[in-house]
Enzyme design. Structure first.
Site, PDB file in Angstrom:
ATOM      1  N   GLU A  78       0.963   3.857   1.870  1.00 15.60           N
ATOM      2  CA  GLU A  78       1.458   4.249   3.193  1.00 15.60           C
ATOM      3  C   GLU A  78       2.626   3.383   3.638  1.00 15.60           C
ATOM      4  OE1 GLU A  78      -3.160   4.507   3.598  1.00 15.60           O
ATOM      5  OE2 GLU A  78      -1.700   3.453   2.353  1.00 15.60           O
TER       6      GLU A  78
ATOM      7  N   CYS B   6      -6.257   1.992   5.790  1.00 10.70           N
ATOM      8  CA  CYS B   6      -6.908   0.736   6.156  1.00 10.70           C
ATOM      9  C   CYS B   6      -6.364   0.265   7.513  1.00 10.70           C
ATOM     10  CB  CYS B   6      -6.642  -0.301   5.070  1.00 10.70           C
ATOM     11  SG  CYS B   6      -4.932  -0.911   5.063  1.00 10.70           S
TER      12      CYS B   6
ATOM     13  N   HIS C 178       0.854  -1.186   0.000  1.00 13.30           N
ATOM     14  CA  HIS C 178       0.000   0.000   0.000  1.00 13.30           C
ATOM     15  C   HIS C 178       0.892   1.239   0.000  1.00 13.30           C
ATOM     16  CE1 HIS C 178      -3.970  -1.787   1.767  1.00 13.30           C
ATOM     17  NE2 HIS C 178      -3.393  -2.614   0.903  1.00 13.30           N
TER      18      HIS C 178
END
Length: 146
Positions: A53, A81, A51
């Protein structure tokens, strides 16, 4: 909080879009300077952990030679998430600024706020920054996929 940093995260999201990735981008800022940028790379790397991040946190840790990002701000185009929220808590990021709310997996407001639990760190959270722009790139991507 600086909207220009969110614009940089959006530029990363556009890179992801161009690569066929879900268009989420992130930047990490320390002392008013961007130190790391990243975007989703799950398809490219065939890795569920890739992801925006997580990729950005990995880069920032290498640059600072520390797992502690306590003086850093994360700008990301989509609400993190659960996995990314956990990484944010564990890396001690001071502030999270996100664009679009994620009604399916958002873990800083929408579905749950994991930061409300008594973990050892609680970042400051600001959601909805340039929300329309961040939401539109995601909507366009999924329209194109259909």
């Amino acid at each position: 909080m600086n909207k220009n940093f969110m614009l940089e995260a959006l530029a990363e999201a556009k890179k992801a879009y161009g690569e066929g990735e879900v268009p989420v981008g992130a930047v990490i800022v320390k002392d008013g300077e961007i130190i790391a940028t990243a975007h989703n790379q799950r398809e490219q790397k065939q890795n569920a952990l890739s992801h925006a991040e997580i990729e950005c946190i990995n880069k920032a840790c290498k640059i600072l030679n520390s797992w502690r990002l306590e003086d850093c701000e994360l700008y990301v185009t989509l609400e993190p998430c659960p996995m990314c929220t956990g990484a944010i808590i564990n890396s001690r990021i001071k502030t999270v600024v996100f664009g679009a709310f994620d009604l399916r997996a958002g873990s800083m407001d929408s579905v749950i706020n994991l930061c409300d639990y008594p973990y050892n760190h609680k970042p400051e959270i600001y959601g909805g920054i340039l929300e329309d722009d961040c939401k539109k790139i995601l909507e366009d991507f999924f329209k194109d996929k259909r």
